[in-house]
Scaffold this motif. Structure first.
Motif, PDB file in Angstrom:
ATOM      1  N   ALA A 130       0.880  -1.209   0.082  1.00 42.36           N
ATOM      2  CA  ALA A 130       0.022  -0.005   0.064  1.00 42.36           C
ATOM      3  C   ALA A 130       0.988   1.141   0.059  1.00 42.36           C
ATOM      4  CB  ALA A 130      -0.897  -0.138   1.259  1.00 42.36           C
ATOM      5  N   ILE A 131       2.065   1.318   0.814  1.00 42.89           N
ATOM      6  CA  ILE A 131       2.865   2.355   0.787  1.00 42.89           C
ATOM      7  C   ILE A 131       3.443   2.673  -0.597  1.00 42.89           C
ATOM      8  CG2 ILE A 131       4.668   3.508   1.938  1.00 42.89           C
ATOM      9  CD1 ILE A 131       2.299   2.638   3.654  1.00 42.89           C
ATOM     10  N   LEU A 132       4.024   1.704  -1.316  1.00 43.55           N
ATOM     11  CA  LEU A 132       4.373   1.485  -2.486  1.00 43.55           C
ATOM     12  C   LEU A 132       3.489   2.448  -3.671  1.00 43.55           C
ATOM     13  CD1 LEU A 132       6.615  -1.600  -2.635  1.00 43.55           C
ATOM     14  CD2 LEU A 132       7.616   0.660  -2.512  1.00 43.55           C
ATOM     15  N   THR A 137      -0.009  -0.318   8.277  1.00 40.46           N
ATOM     16  CA  THR A 137      -0.487   0.712   9.161  1.00 40.46           C
ATOM     17  C   THR A 137       0.501   1.399   9.663  1.00 40.46           C
ATOM     18  OG1 THR A 137      -2.721  -0.095   9.604  1.00 40.46           O
ATOM     19  CG2 THR A 137      -1.931   1.318  10.983  1.00 40.46           C
ATOM     20  N   GLY A 138       1.661   0.451  10.409  1.00 43.44           N
ATOM     21  CA  GLY A 138       2.645   1.117  10.938  1.00 43.44           C
ATOM     22  C   GLY A 138       3.575   1.738   9.796  1.00 43.44           C
ATOM     23  N   LEU A 139       3.660   1.384   8.707  1.00 39.16           N
ATOM     24  CA  LEU A 139       4.651   2.014   7.507  1.00 39.16           C
ATOM     25  C   LEU A 139       3.765   3.499   7.129  1.00 39.16           C
ATOM     26  CD1 LEU A 139       5.558  -0.738   5.373  1.00 39.16           C
ATOM     27  CD2 LEU A 139       7.180   0.405   6.866  1.00 39.16           C
ATOM     28  N   ALA A 140       2.593   3.321   7.219  1.00 38.19           N
ATOM     29  CA  ALA A 140       1.579   4.579   6.703  1.00 38.19           C
ATOM     30  C   ALA A 140       2.008   5.742   7.980  1.00 38.19           C
ATOM     31  CB  ALA A 140       0.275   4.215   6.527  1.00 38.19           C
ATOM     32  N   TRP A 141       1.917   5.184   9.119  1.00 40.16           N
ATOM     33  CA  TRP A 141       2.193   6.351  10.124  1.00 40.16           C
ATOM     34  C   TRP A 141       3.395   6.698  10.068  1.00 40.16           C
ATOM     35  CZ3 TRP A 141      -0.274   4.874  15.560  1.00 40.16           C
ATOM     36  CH2 TRP A 141      -0.025   5.510  16.562  1.00 40.16           C
ATOM     37  N   TRP A 142       4.584   5.927   9.763  1.00 34.66           N
ATOM     38  CA  TRP A 142       5.785   6.358   9.685  1.00 34.66           C
ATOM     39  C   TRP A 142       6.107   7.200   8.665  1.00 34.66           C
ATOM     40  CZ3 TRP A 142      10.443   2.979   7.668  1.00 34.66           C
ATOM     41  CH2 TRP A 142      11.758   3.620   8.215  1.00 34.66           C
ATOM     42  N   GLN A 176       2.674   9.823   7.625  1.00 33.35           N
ATOM     43  CA  GLN A 176       2.083  10.694   8.689  1.00 33.35           C
ATOM     44  C   GLN A 176       0.624  10.392   8.774  1.00 33.35           C
ATOM     45  OE1 GLN A 176       4.711  12.490   6.813  1.00 33.35           O
ATOM     46  NE2 GLN A 176       5.845  11.190   8.113  1.00 33.35           N
ATOM     47  N   GLU A 177       0.236   9.426   8.450  1.00 29.64           N
ATOM     48  CA  GLU A 177      -1.251   8.840   8.485  1.00 29.64           C
ATOM     49  C   GLU A 177      -1.397   8.186   9.685  1.00 29.64           C
ATOM     50  OE1 GLU A 177      -3.689   5.783   5.760  1.00 29.64           O
ATOM     51  OE2 GLU A 177      -3.076   7.681   4.608  1.00 29.64           O
TER      52      GLU A 177
END
Length: 286
Positions: free
Chosen positions: A20-22, A252-257, A260-261
Motif C-alpha cells: 500500500a505504501i509503494l 498501518t505502521g509504515l503509513a504512520w511512519w 504521517q497517516e
C-alpha cells in the motif's frame, strides 16, 4: 520441515505490508499500477516456469483451464478494486478490509462447495460485519470519499476470495511457481487491456515511479504472494490466514511512519474488531 515454511510466510507478510505504501508513493493510475505489477511479475517468472507451465496447461481438462483463467480474472479485479480504494480511504482501512478475504472465502465454500463451518467462523463473520460498520462510521468523519474507498476494499476482498476458491483444487496439481505465473499473466493481460480502453496512461512516468513499480513487482508480488501461495501448499489455510493478518499491521505502521497517516483511536478499535474476526474465521477449522 515446517520451520522454513514459517520463515517464508513471515517474509511474505512483511513484503505484502509494503504494498500500500509503494502504491501511494507512485505517480501512476490504478489500472496501470495493477497491470505492471501483474504483467511484470509474470514476465520475471516466465524464464523459469514457461516450459513447465505449458506442459501442465496441456495436461489439464477444459474445466481446469477455465478455472485457471478464472483465477487470473478474479485476481485482476482484486487489484483493480484495491489499488483504486487507496485513493479514497486510509491505508489502514483499505488494507484491513481487503484482508477480510478468508471470511468471504469461507462463506463461498459454504454456499458454493457445500462445506461446513463451525461456530467460531460465524462469530468471526459477525465481528467483521460489526467492525466494518464501525470503521465506515469512523472514516466518514475524516475522509470525504471513504465510503466508496471502503466499499472498493471489501469488493477487492470478495475478488481475492473467488481467486482462492478457484485455485484451491488446482494447487494440488500445479506447482506454485507455474500456478502464479499463469494467474499473473492472465491478470496482467486483462489489466493492460482495461487501462488502454479507459485511457489510463502506461508510460511517461518519472524515474522514481518506475522504481516504485519495479519494487511492487519484486516485493509484494513475487516475494509476498508467491510466499503465501507456497505456504498454502504446506500449511493449513487457517494458519496462513492468521499470519496474513500481520499485513495490515505492517501497512498501518509504515503509513504512520512514512505518510504521517496517524489512525484515530476509533479507527484502531474498528480495525481490531475486524482483525479478531479474521483470526476466528481463519482458525475455525484448525
Amino acid at each position: 520441515m515446517k520451520i522454513p515454511v514459517y520463515c517464508y510466510l513471515l517474509v511474505g507478510v512483511i513484503a505484502l505490508g509494503c504494498s500500500a505504501i509503494l502504491i501511494r508513493l507512485a505517480d501512476a493510475e490504478p489500472l496501470a499500477i495493477a497491470a505492471y505489477r501483474m504483467g511484470g511479475g509474470a514476465l520475471l517468472l516466465l524464464p523459469f516456469t514457461a516450459r513447465n507451465a505449458m506442459h501442465l496447461w496441456g495436461a489439464l481438462t477444459l474445466k481446469e483451464k477455465i478455472i485457471w483463467v478464472g483465477s487470473g480474472i478474479f485476481l485482476a479485479f482484486h487489484f483493480a478494486f484495491w489499488i483504486e480504494s487507496l485513493s479514497h480511504t486510509s491505508v489502514a482501512s483499505s488494507v484491513v478490509l481487503a484482508t477480510t478475504n478468508p471470511i468471504f472465502a469461507g462463506i463461498g465454500g459454504v454456499v458454493l462447495l457445500g462445506e461446513r463451518e463451525g461456530r467460531n467462523f460465524w462469530l468471526g463473520v459477525v465481528l467483521v460485519i460489526a467492525g466494518s460498520a464501525s470503521l465506515a462510521y469512523s472514516d466518514l468523519l475524516g475522509w470525504e470519499s471513504s465510503f466508496w474507498g471502503n466499499f472498493l476494499a471489501l469488493s477487492a476482498a470478495v475478488m481475492a476470495s473467488a481467486y482462492m476458491l478457484c485455485g484451491r483444487k488446482l494447487r494440488m496439481k500445479i506447482p506454485v511457481a507455474a500456478y502464479v505465473t499463469g494467474c499473473y499473466g492472465f491478470s496482467g493481460v486483462l489489466l493492460f487491456g482495461a487501462a488502454l480502453i479507459l485511457g489510463q496512461p502506461l508510460d511517461g512516468y518519472s524515474q522514481n515511479t518506475w522504481l516504485l513499480l519495479f519494487a511492487m513487482i519484486l516485493l509484494p508480488t513475487l516475494v509476498g504472494h508467491t510466499s503465501i501461495n507456497y505456504a498454502l501448499g504446506h500449511l493449513h489455510p487457517g494458519k496462513v490466514a492468521l499470519a496474513v493478518v500481520g499485513e495490515p499491521i505492517v501497512a498501518t505502521g509504515l503509513a504512520w511512519w512514512l505518510l504521517q497517516e496517524i489512525p484515530t483511536s476509533s479507527r484502531l478499535f474498528a480495525c481490531s474488531i475486524i482483525l479478531m474476526g479474521i483470526v476466528l474465521g481463519g482458525r475455525s477449522k484448525n
